[in-house]
Design a protein around this motif. Structure first.
Motif, short mmCIF file in Angstrom:
data_model
loop_
_atom_site.label_atom_id
_atom_site.label_comp_id
_atom_site.label_asym_id
_atom_site.label_seq_id
_atom_site.Cartn_x
_atom_site.Cartn_y
_atom_site.Cartn_z
N LYS A 109 0.83 -1.20 0.00
CA LYS A 109 0.00 0.00 0.00
C LYS A 109 0.87 1.25 0.00
O LYS A 109 1.80 1.37 0.79
N ILE A 110 0.53 2.18 -0.89
CA ILE A 110 1.27 3.44 -0.98
C ILE A 110 0.68 4.46 -0.02
O ILE A 110 -0.54 4.59 0.11
N ASP A 111 1.55 5.15 0.67
CA ASP A 111 1.13 6.18 1.64
C ASP A 111 0.60 7.40 0.89
O ASP A 111 1.35 8.12 0.23
N LYS A 112 -0.70 7.64 1.01
CA LYS A 112 -1.33 8.75 0.29
C LYS A 112 -1.11 10.10 0.98
O LYS A 112 -1.53 11.13 0.45
N SER A 113 -0.46 10.10 2.13
CA SER A 113 -0.20 11.38 2.81
C SER A 113 0.89 12.18 2.10
O SER A 113 1.07 13.36 2.36
N ILE A 114 1.64 11.51 1.22
CA ILE A 114 2.67 12.20 0.44
C ILE A 114 1.99 12.82 -0.77
O ILE A 114 1.61 12.13 -1.71
N THR A 115 1.80 14.13 -0.74
CA THR A 115 1.06 14.83 -1.79
C THR A 115 1.93 15.90 -2.44
O THR A 115 2.93 16.35 -1.88
N VAL A 116 1.49 16.32 -3.63
CA VAL A 116 2.18 17.39 -4.35
C VAL A 116 2.11 18.68 -3.56
O VAL A 116 3.11 19.41 -3.42
N ASP A 117 0.93 18.99 -3.02
CA ASP A 117 0.76 20.23 -2.26
C ASP A 117 1.67 20.26 -1.04
O ASP A 117 2.25 21.30 -0.70
N GLY A 118 1.79 19.11 -0.37
CA GLY A 118 2.64 19.06 0.81
C GLY A 118 4.11 19.28 0.48
O GLY A 118 4.81 20.04 1.16
N LEU A 119 4.59 18.63 -0.56
CA LEU A 119 5.99 18.80 -0.97
C LEU A 119 6.26 20.21 -1.47
O LEU A 119 7.30 20.81 -1.15
N ASN A 120 5.35 20.75 -2.25
CA ASN A 120 5.55 22.10 -2.78
C ASN A 120 5.59 23.14 -1.67
O ASN A 120 6.33 24.12 -1.74
N LYS A 121 4.78 22.93 -0.63
CA LYS A 121 4.78 23.87 0.49
C LYS A 121 6.11 23.83 1.23
O LYS A 121 6.65 24.86 1.63
N ILE A 122 6.65 22.63 1.41
CA ILE A 122 7.92 22.48 2.13
C ILE A 122 9.09 23.07 1.34
O ILE A 122 9.95 23.77 1.88
N PHE A 123 9.10 22.81 0.04
CA PHE A 123 10.26 23.19 -0.77
C PHE A 123 10.04 24.48 -1.56
O PHE A 123 10.86 24.82 -2.42
N LYS A 124 8.99 25.24 -1.25
CA LYS A 124 8.75 26.51 -1.94
C LYS A 124 9.91 27.48 -1.78
O LYS A 124 10.30 28.14 -2.75
N PRO A 125 10.52 27.61 -0.57
CA PRO A 125 11.68 28.53 -0.46
C PRO A 125 12.85 28.14 -1.34
O PRO A 125 13.70 28.98 -1.66
N ALA A 126 12.92 26.87 -1.74
CA ALA A 126 14.00 26.41 -2.62
C ALA A 126 13.62 26.53 -4.10
O ALA A 126 14.34 26.03 -4.96
N VAL A 127 12.50 27.19 -4.39
CA VAL A 127 12.02 27.42 -5.76
C VAL A 127 11.92 26.08 -6.50
O VAL A 127 12.38 25.94 -7.64
N THR A 128 11.33 25.09 -5.84
CA THR A 128 11.24 23.75 -6.42
C THR A 128 9.80 23.26 -6.36
O THR A 128 9.14 23.38 -5.32
N GLU A 129 9.32 22.73 -7.47
CA GLU A 129 8.00 22.13 -7.54
C GLU A 129 8.13 20.65 -7.85
O GLU A 129 9.11 20.22 -8.49
N PHE A 130 7.15 19.87 -7.40
CA PHE A 130 7.24 18.42 -7.55
C PHE A 130 6.07 17.87 -8.36
O PHE A 130 4.96 18.41 -8.32
N ILE A 131 6.37 16.82 -9.08
CA ILE A 131 5.35 16.03 -9.78
C ILE A 131 5.42 14.61 -9.23
O ILE A 131 6.50 13.99 -9.21
N ILE A 132 4.30 14.09 -8.75
CA ILE A 132 4.27 12.76 -8.14
C ILE A 132 3.58 11.78 -9.08
O ILE A 132 2.50 12.05 -9.61
N SER A 133 4.21 10.64 -9.27
CA SER A 133 3.60 9.56 -10.05
C SER A 133 3.76 8.25 -9.28
O SER A 133 4.51 8.18 -8.30
N GLU A 134 3.02 7.24 -9.68
CA GLU A 134 3.06 5.94 -9.00
C GLU A 134 3.48 4.85 -9.98
O GLU A 134 3.23 4.93 -11.18
N ASP A 135 4.13 3.83 -9.43
CA ASP A 135 4.55 2.67 -10.22
C ASP A 135 4.52 1.45 -9.31
O ASP A 135 4.35 1.57 -8.08
N LYS A 136 4.67 0.28 -9.89
CA LYS A 136 4.68 -0.95 -9.09
C LYS A 136 5.62 -1.97 -9.71
O LYS A 136 5.94 -1.91 -10.90
N ILE A 137 6.05 -2.90 -8.86
CA ILE A 137 6.97 -3.95 -9.32
C ILE A 137 6.72 -5.20 -8.50
O ILE A 137 6.40 -5.14 -7.31
N GLU A 138 6.85 -6.33 -9.19
CA GLU A 138 6.70 -7.63 -8.52
C GLU A 138 8.07 -8.28 -8.38
O GLU A 138 8.81 -8.39 -9.35
#
Length: 217
Positions: free
Chosen positions: A138-167
């Motif tokens: 199960k992937i932790d859904k608490s990791i969001t784009v808005d959350g990361l962007n808020k944290i790293f806004k002073p570093a002028v950095t934006e994030f794009i989140i994608s999901e993948d899986k592997i067996e």
């Protein structure tokens, strides 16, 4: 109109200054200021010149009333270009495309520089974060784009989140531990990385989600 040759050494001037009302008028006219009060100090002394002329020197102490003026501050860049504030008093500053040090200067309404601010500018960057589920974990859904962007806004950095899986059939229980920032991965960590190696890109960040994790004793 009163003309005094040298007020500091003139006894007539001292005589006039002994009158409170007159002294305020004279000094106020000379200084073009409103005089609140004036006081003669007891530090008079006589100076005698070679020709026998004696003059009396004295000092005056006064409080000057100054009209309080609202100081208006304007901001300019290092080229002297005025920077405008928004209605919310927000100053927008355009930097360069590469890391650089810029300066914002503050001036009062008289044109005097009263402050300087160092501003470090960086090119805005975008980073990709890939959330990888290992063996349907199960992937932790608490990791969001808005959350990361808020944290790293002073570093002028934006994030794009994608999901993948592997067996990984050979991975039964994942052992956590046995590695740190200056040592190698343990065998289970190597197994996950080797299985996902073909999908890894240098500019991306990867977070692996794994169930049945055991702490290494």
């Amino acid at each position: 109109m009163i003309k005094v040759f040298n007020p500091i050494y003139d006894s007539v001037f001292k005589y006039l200054m002994e009158n409170d009302r007159v002294s305020k008028i004279i000094l106020g006219s000379i200084l073009n200021k409103k005089i609140e009060n004036i006081e003669l100090k007891n530090n008079d002394h006589v100076i005698t010149y070679q020709n026998g002329i004696k003059v009396l020197r004295h000092r005056l102490w006064s409080n000057i009333s100054r009209k309080r003026e609202r100081v208006r501050i304007c901001n300019k860049d290092r080229f002297g270009i005025k920077l405008k504030l928004s209605k919310d008093n927000i100053l927008t500053f355009t930097g360069t495309q590469k890391p650089d040090t810029n300066y914002i200067y503050a001036y009062d309404n008289l044109g005097k520089r009263i402050g300087k601010l160092f501003v470090y500018t960086y090119k805005r960057q975008t980073k990709n974060v890939v959330l990888v589920s290992v063996n349907n974990a199960k992937i932790d859904k608490s990791i969001t784009v808005d959350g990361l962007n808020k944290i790293f806004k002073p570093a002028v950095t934006e994030f794009i989140i994608s999901e993948d899986k592997i067996e990984i059939p050979d991975l039964k229980n994942f052992t956590h531990g046995g590695s740190n920032w200056h040592s190698v991965y343990n065998s289970d960590q190597k197994l996950v990385l080797e299985a996902y190696d073909k999908n890894i890109k240098d500019d991306n960040f990867y977070l692996f989600f794994i169930d049945n994790v055991l702490d290494k004793k």
